[in-house]
Design a protein around this motif. Structure first.
Motif, PDB file in Angstrom:
ATOM      1  N   LYS A 152       0.831  -1.206   0.000  1.00 12.50           N
ATOM      2  CA  LYS A 152       0.000   0.000   0.000  1.00 12.50           C
ATOM      3  C   LYS A 152       0.870   1.262   0.000  1.00 12.50           C
ATOM      4  O   LYS A 152       0.564   2.231  -0.698  1.00 12.50           O
ATOM      5  CB  LYS A 152      -0.904  -0.019   1.228  1.00 12.50           C
ATOM      6  N   GLN A 183       2.038   1.678  -3.505  1.00  8.85           N
ATOM      7  CA  GLN A 183       0.954   2.085  -4.413  1.00  8.85           C
ATOM      8  C   GLN A 183       0.510   3.517  -4.150  1.00  8.85           C
ATOM      9  O   GLN A 183       0.090   4.223  -5.060  1.00  8.85           O
ATOM     10  CB  GLN A 183      -0.226   1.112  -4.287  1.00  8.85           C
ATOM     11  N   ASP A 184       0.627   3.972  -2.897  1.00 10.04           N
ATOM     12  CA  ASP A 184       0.241   5.349  -2.562  1.00 10.04           C
ATOM     13  C   ASP A 184       1.362   6.349  -2.848  1.00 10.04           C
ATOM     14  O   ASP A 184       1.211   7.551  -2.611  1.00 10.04           O
ATOM     15  CB  ASP A 184      -0.138   5.461  -1.073  1.00 10.04           C
ATOM     16  N   VAL A 217       4.154   6.674  -1.219  1.00 11.34           N
ATOM     17  CA  VAL A 217       4.738   7.188   0.020  1.00 11.34           C
ATOM     18  C   VAL A 217       6.179   6.681   0.134  1.00 11.34           C
ATOM     19  O   VAL A 217       6.461   5.529  -0.213  1.00 11.34           O
ATOM     20  CB  VAL A 217       3.889   6.719   1.239  1.00 11.34           C
ATOM     21  N   VAL A 247      -0.455   5.628   6.780  1.00 13.52           N
ATOM     22  CA  VAL A 247      -0.973   4.592   5.868  1.00 13.52           C
ATOM     23  C   VAL A 247      -1.374   3.363   6.685  1.00 13.52           C
ATOM     24  O   VAL A 247      -2.453   2.792   6.492  1.00 13.52           O
ATOM     25  CB  VAL A 247       0.082   4.209   4.796  1.00 13.52           C
ATOM     26  N   SER A 268      -5.285   1.192   7.289  1.00 11.77           N
ATOM     27  CA  SER A 268      -5.255  -0.081   6.568  1.00 11.77           C
ATOM     28  C   SER A 268      -5.975  -1.162   7.365  1.00 11.77           C
ATOM     29  O   SER A 268      -5.908  -1.190   8.590  1.00 11.77           O
ATOM     30  CB  SER A 268      -3.810  -0.543   6.355  1.00 11.77           C
TER      31      SER A 268
END
Ligand code: DC
Length: 231
Positions: A44, A47-48, A50, A61, A65
């Protein structure tokens, strides 16, 4: 009385996952893959967009989650925000990113809380880096599973190639060495054997030999369930 808990800690590619799954299947216990928590978060974070070394952003994040598991030990599925990410989290890029986000103390605190909550669902076999030292310090059986770097690199190479991921042994060895270094030397919850852990070195053992060696240790415990004890 607390539930029966077995933990396997050790470096990457020492065979923890295969062994823990087999022990869970044979003894009828749940299987807890703690690395999957860090891997799902790493996916994640990537994908974000960060940065993994931005501790505050990574922690944010993590807080938004939802990571969950379903299935049997041999068919375990990992869900990130309701989506099955079981395959996506096993790439070399996610491995590297997972090792980075796992060094963030606030992230670890959250993960440890979620991992402990899993023991409320029933007896389990867990695998990771800090289970015997931090997550389950009162575990009934603590095993530290190790193997030399060359053996681990060859195993990981075969595993990735079998899944169609093209890799070279030299790169895999280097990646493992770097991750071990980071996992063992981070200030918060570094990878190390708990003082009361039993060490098993799987370098010279094949898969069945390794499972048998660990199973023997687990079965010696008086609280070990006798059910499903075939094999
Ligand atoms: O076991 P694994 O390769 O799936 O773990 C991925 C990364 O997560 C690994 O680099 C170390 C980290 N990890 C951790 O810090 N603590 C755990 N209990 C499990 C994994």
């Amino acid at each position: 009385m607390s539930v029966f808990v077995v933990v396997l800690d050790g470096p990457s590619a020492a065979g923890k996952s295969t062994t823990a799954r087999a022990i869970a299947e044979r003894l009828g216990l749940r299987y807890l893959d703690t690395g999957a928590f860090y891997r799902a978060l790493a996916l994640k974070v990537a994908q974000d967009g960060v940065r993994p070394d931005d501790a505050d952003a990574v922690t944010e994040v993590a807080k938004r989650s939802a990571i969950d598991f379903s299935g049997s030990p041999s068919q375990a599925h990992v869900f990130l925000d309701g989506r099955d990410v079981s395959g996506e989290i096993r790439t070399p890029e996610v491995s590297e990113m997972a090792s980075r986000v796992a060094a963030v103390p606030a992230v670890r605190r959250l993960m440890v809380e979620w991992q402990r909550a899993m023991a409320e669902r029933g007896p389990l076999v867990g695998e990771g880096r800090d289970l015997g030292t931090i997550v389950f310090p009162d575990a009934d059986v603590k095993i530290y599973l190790d193997a030399d770097l060359e053996t681990r690199a060859k195993r990981r190479c075969r595993e990735l190639q079998a899944r169609g991921i093209a890799v070279h042994l030299d790169d895999v060895r280097e990646d493992l060495g770097r991750r071990d270094e980071r996992d063992m030397n981070r200030p918060d919850s570094p990878l190390k054997a708990a003082s009361d852990a039993i060490r098993v070195d799987s370098s010279g053992l094949d898969l069945e030999g390794q499972i048998a060696a660990v199973l023997e240790v687990v079965r010696r415990h008086p609280r070990c369930p006798a059910s499903g004890a075939a094999g």
